[in-house]
Design an enzyme around this catalytic site. Sequence first.
Site, PDB file in Angstrom:
ATOM      1  N   CYS A   1       0.818  -1.215   0.000  1.00  0.00           N
ATOM      2  CA  CYS A   1       0.000   0.000   0.000  1.00  0.00           C
ATOM      3  C   CYS A   1       0.858   1.274   0.000  1.00  0.00           C
ATOM      4  O   CYS A   1       1.459   1.587  -1.019  1.00  0.00           O
ATOM      5  CB  CYS A   1      -0.984  -0.070   1.165  1.00  0.00           C
ATOM      6  SG  CYS A   1      -2.442   0.931   0.863  1.00  0.00           S
TER       7      CYS A   1
ATOM      8  N   HIS B   1      -3.171  -5.331   1.676  1.00  0.00           N
ATOM      9  CA  HIS B   1      -2.446  -5.611   2.931  1.00  0.00           C
ATOM     10  C   HIS B   1      -2.372  -7.116   3.215  1.00  0.00           C
ATOM     11  O   HIS B   1      -3.145  -7.627   4.026  1.00  0.00           O
ATOM     12  CB  HIS B   1      -3.154  -4.911   4.099  1.00  0.00           C
ATOM     13  CG  HIS B   1      -2.981  -3.440   4.091  1.00  0.00           C
ATOM     14  ND1 HIS B   1      -1.966  -2.791   4.779  1.00  0.00           N
ATOM     15  CD2 HIS B   1      -3.667  -2.473   3.448  1.00  0.00           C
ATOM     16  CE1 HIS B   1      -2.056  -1.496   4.565  1.00  0.00           C
ATOM     17  NE2 HIS B   1      -3.083  -1.276   3.764  1.00  0.00           N
TER      18      HIS B   1
ATOM     19  N   GLU C   1      -0.406  -8.707   5.008  1.00  0.00           N
ATOM     20  CA  GLU C   1      -0.068  -8.968   6.419  1.00  0.00           C
ATOM     21  C   GLU C   1      -1.315  -9.052   7.295  1.00  0.00           C
ATOM     22  O   GLU C   1      -1.241  -9.494   8.439  1.00  0.00           O
ATOM     23  CB  GLU C   1       0.907  -7.893   6.933  1.00  0.00           C
ATOM     24  CG  GLU C   1       0.322  -6.508   7.191  1.00  0.00           C
ATOM     25  CD  GLU C   1       0.034  -5.680   5.931  1.00  0.00           C
ATOM     26  OE1 GLU C   1       0.200  -6.191   4.806  1.00  0.00           O
ATOM     27  OE2 GLU C   1      -0.378  -4.510   6.095  1.00  0.00           O
TER      28      GLU C   1
END
Length: 199
Positions: free
Chosen positions: A83, A178, A180
């Site tokens: 991002c 994202h 993660e």
Amino acid sequence: MVERSPVVGLLALQGDFDAHRKALAERGVESVEVRVPSDLDGVAGLVLPGGESTTILKLMEGTGLDSRLVDLVRAGLPVLATCAGVILLAREVRHPAQRSLAVLDILVERNGYGRQIDSAVVDLEVADPAGLGSATLEGVFIRAPRVTEVGEGVRVLAKRGGDPVLLQQEKVLAATFHPELTDGSPVVDLFVRILSALG
Ligand code: GLN
């Protein structure tokens, strides 16, 4: 999964770097927080997290971090950018325009998905299952940039509604979403494989 223990530098000026630390730790990869250039000494890879790219750029000013990051990316250090991290690396940034490290051959528009649908969890179209190591992929988007141009040396691994959202340029892996924040994301797995390939 990893034989030697590579230590990954997490750019920790602002943003969601702690979620990356956890995702890497779950895969047996240690990380260190990076705030000044010397924190990068000896790292085997680098994570540029999401957050606010304008703020991250401001916090980098005068630290010498930006030129050190450019040198490391050019030298082939494995990088996972997510991002705002992708915005930092892009060749050109629009909407609004801002300076960037210009080491990833893409053009991005910040906040490219508009206000109404600025955050979403989306099933992505995997363009290159072999490259990704998975045929399915979820993307958590938070005020994500939209990639509007991709240079020749950049592979598109996944798309959202036709837009490239996961890209690879040599050892740089860039996700406008994202990974993660998705348990067991194949994107983080792929980054760990790129790191391990250092032998
Ligand atoms: N909109 C942010 C920016 O322009 C990026 C958002 C994110 O990293 N989740 O920097």
